[in-house]
Design a protein around this motif. Structure first.
Motif, mmCIF file in Angstrom:
data_model
loop_
_atom_site.group_PDB
_atom_site.id
_atom_site.type_symbol
_atom_site.label_atom_id
_atom_site.label_comp_id
_atom_site.label_asym_id
_atom_site.label_seq_id
_atom_site.Cartn_x
_atom_site.Cartn_y
_atom_site.Cartn_z
ATOM 1 N N GLN A 110 0.837 -1.193 0.000
ATOM 2 C CA GLN A 110 0.000 0.000 0.000
ATOM 3 C C GLN A 110 0.880 1.253 0.000
ATOM 4 O O GLN A 110 1.997 1.248 0.528
ATOM 5 C CB GLN A 110 -0.890 0.015 1.249
ATOM 6 C CG GLN A 110 -1.951 -1.060 1.280
ATOM 7 C CD GLN A 110 -2.745 -0.995 2.570
ATOM 8 O OE1 GLN A 110 -3.783 -0.338 2.654
ATOM 9 N NE2 GLN A 110 -2.249 -1.669 3.598
ATOM 10 N N PRO A 111 0.383 2.356 -0.563
ATOM 11 C CA PRO A 111 1.167 3.594 -0.607
ATOM 12 C C PRO A 111 1.689 4.039 0.758
ATOM 13 O O PRO A 111 2.784 4.609 0.844
ATOM 14 C CB PRO A 111 0.172 4.612 -1.184
ATOM 15 C CG PRO A 111 -0.749 3.796 -2.025
ATOM 16 C CD PRO A 111 -0.902 2.486 -1.306
ATOM 17 N N CYS A 112 0.931 3.770 1.824
ATOM 18 C CA CYS A 112 1.368 4.212 3.156
ATOM 19 C C CYS A 112 2.648 3.526 3.616
ATOM 20 O O CYS A 112 3.301 3.984 4.564
ATOM 21 C CB CYS A 112 0.257 3.994 4.185
ATOM 22 S SG CYS A 112 -0.263 2.265 4.367
ATOM 23 N N ALA A 210 1.624 -3.298 -6.671
ATOM 24 C CA ALA A 210 0.450 -3.908 -6.047
ATOM 25 C C ALA A 210 -0.675 -4.107 -7.043
ATOM 26 O O ALA A 210 -1.435 -5.070 -6.971
ATOM 27 C CB ALA A 210 -0.023 -3.047 -4.876
ATOM 28 N N SER A 211 -0.793 -3.200 -8.016
ATOM 29 C CA SER A 211 -1.893 -3.274 -8.975
ATOM 30 C C SER A 211 -1.838 -4.509 -9.856
ATOM 31 O O SER A 211 -2.854 -4.964 -10.376
ATOM 32 C CB SER A 211 -1.904 -2.018 -9.852
ATOM 33 O OG SER A 211 -0.677 -1.902 -10.547
ATOM 34 N N SER A 212 -0.626 -5.076 -10.037
ATOM 35 C CA SER A 212 -0.502 -6.239 -10.919
ATOM 36 C C SER A 212 -0.542 -7.552 -10.152
ATOM 37 O O SER A 212 -0.628 -8.615 -10.758
ATOM 38 C CB SER A 212 0.795 -6.159 -11.721
ATOM 39 O OG SER A 212 1.911 -6.305 -10.861
ATOM 40 N N ILE A 213 -0.449 -7.481 -8.822
ATOM 41 C CA ILE A 213 -0.500 -8.705 -8.026
ATOM 42 C C ILE A 213 -1.922 -9.253 -8.089
ATOM 43 O O ILE A 213 -2.894 -8.540 -7.925
ATOM 44 C CB ILE A 213 -0.086 -8.438 -6.570
ATOM 45 C CG1 ILE A 213 1.389 -8.075 -6.513
ATOM 46 C CG2 ILE A 213 -0.346 -9.657 -5.695
ATOM 47 C CD1 ILE A 213 1.897 -7.757 -5.150
ATOM 48 N N GLY A 214 -2.027 -10.541 -8.288
ATOM 49 C CA GLY A 214 -3.324 -11.169 -8.465
ATOM 50 C C GLY A 214 -3.505 -11.633 -9.898
ATOM 51 O O GLY A 214 -4.344 -12.475 -10.189
ATOM 52 N N LYS A 215 -2.675 -11.099 -10.798
ATOM 53 C CA LYS A 215 -2.740 -11.505 -12.205
ATOM 54 C C LYS A 215 -1.692 -12.561 -12.533
ATOM 55 O O LYS A 215 -1.728 -13.174 -13.580
ATOM 56 C CB LYS A 215 -2.524 -10.292 -13.108
ATOM 57 C CG LYS A 215 -3.564 -9.188 -12.878
ATOM 58 C CD LYS A 215 -3.227 -7.947 -13.673
ATOM 59 C CE LYS A 215 -4.206 -6.812 -13.369
ATOM 60 N NZ LYS A 215 -3.839 -5.567 -14.074
ATOM 61 N N ARG A 216 -0.744 -12.758 -11.626
ATOM 62 C CA ARG A 216 0.347 -13.705 -11.873
ATOM 63 C C ARG A 216 -0.177 -15.129 -11.942
ATOM 64 O O ARG A 216 0.249 -15.920 -12.773
ATOM 65 C CB ARG A 216 1.375 -13.589 -10.747
ATOM 66 C CG ARG A 216 2.446 -14.659 -10.781
ATOM 67 C CD ARG A 216 3.338 -14.525 -9.553
ATOM 68 N NE ARG A 216 4.068 -13.278 -9.591
ATOM 69 C CZ ARG A 216 5.274 -13.139 -10.126
ATOM 70 N NH1 ARG A 216 5.863 -14.161 -10.703
ATOM 71 N NH2 ARG A 216 5.886 -11.992 -10.107
#
Length: 330
Positions: A110-112, A210-216
């Motif tokens: 996450q950005p934080c 993070a935006s691409s995790i889940g597509k692997r």
């Protein structure tokens, strides 16, 4: 904070050996880094946190849910607070065995956390005894944990043949072509050897956005499914847990009888159980995974505690047994 805190994740399905690997990491570490360990227990008994308390690390436990689902906000808050107040020099995270590693990675990306955390090791522990059955029965979680590991550490390999290990490695490679796979028995390796990074196998998970995790992860060829195959996302929807705390003293024969009954399905389909209980002469630490169980002596604790995870659990009957209230005197 200009210095980013290195973070290690030790993932793996129920009973794979995550806590055992963490203990090895703590006992064999060669630095005096200030450690913060975040434990995610599915249940209300913190067995792993109790075992890990032998170290000087600061330990925080999150109960009754998985980090990637119902506890995402709590996990984020606990981690932010630890970074600002404890100021650790390394963070270790042990997610529950029924959580998705990809979603844990999304949370720490996450950005934080961009300017304060750097992911160092992403480890998945695979129990070679149950790899194939867990893949069929609980494929959604299992494949995800394997797919996102940078290092896959096979556990309990000392008890199986080289051919069986080879079959597990082939299965792992179907879902993760780039991870480094460790198959040597842990007692023959130092933790530095287990966690060594080899550029030949190093994948890009740590730097992947993070935006691409889940597509692997791509399910690919459809697996044969058992009647208990998991189709839902949340492990907390799929599994139940029974937690117990008490001061009952267990004889060896009573403990063995209870574990035998668990393996026969007497209390429902228990996949994982672990506990610390008082014995007549010493305390016991017991472990149960999908029909296999063991126990050993343990340090005395303030109160006995245990957690049982599975499906269609007979909670009241199990609790009566633990408290010695069954007519069968288990």
């Amino acid at each position: 904070m200009t210095h980013k805190v290195p973070l290690d994740i030790v993932s793996g399905f129920l009973g794979a050996g995550k806590a055992t690997l963490l203990l090895k990491m703590l006992k064999e570490r060669t630095t005096n880094e200030k450690l913060f360990i975040l434990e995610n227990e599915y249940g209300k008994a913190g067995i792993d946190g109790t075992l890990l308390s032998v170290s000087n690390a600061k330990i925080e436990e999150i109960y009754s849910g998985c980090i990637c689902c119902s506890l995402k906000g709590e996990f984020t808050n606990v981690l932010q607070q630890a970074i600002s107040e404890i100021r650790p020099e390394r963070i270790l995270i042990e997610p529950t065995g029924i959580g998705k590693l990809s979603e844990v990675l999304q949370i720490v990306k996450q950005p934080c956390f961009h300017d304060v955390i750097i992911i160092d090791h992403v480890i998945t522990v695979v129990d070679v005894h149950h790899a194939h059955s867990f893949l069929v029965n609980f494929g959604e979680f299992y494949k995800d944990q394997i797919s996102y590991g940078q290092t896959i550490v096979c556990s309990k390999t000392q008890d199986v043949s080289p051919q069986e290990i080879e079959e597990v490695v082939k299965m792992i490679r179907r879902y993760n072509a780039s991870a480094r796979i460790v198959t040597t028995p842990w007692n023959q390796l130092s933790i530095q050897q287990i966690l060594a990074k080899d550029p030949l196998y190093e994948n890009q998970i740590a730097s992947e956005p993070a935006s691409s995790i889940g597509k692997r992860f791509s399910p690919g060829k459809k697996q044969q499914q058992s009647p208990n195959h998991v189709k839902r996302h949340s492990g907390t929807d799929t599994f139940q847990n029974v937690s117990w705390k008490g001061s009952r003293v267990f004889s060896v024969s009573i403990l063995k009888k209870m574990l035998d009954h668990i393996s026969t399905g007497k209390y429902g389909q228990i996949v994982r159980a672990k506990g610390l209980v008082a014995g007549e002469k010493s305390w016991f630490h017991f472990e149960y995974v999908n029909g296999r169980w063991e126990y050993k002596s343990a340090k005395p604790h303030t109160i006995g505690q245990a957690v049982f995870i599975g499906q269609n659990l007979l909670s009241e009957q199990l609790l009566r047994t633990l408290e010695g209230r069954n007519a069968e005197s288990c």
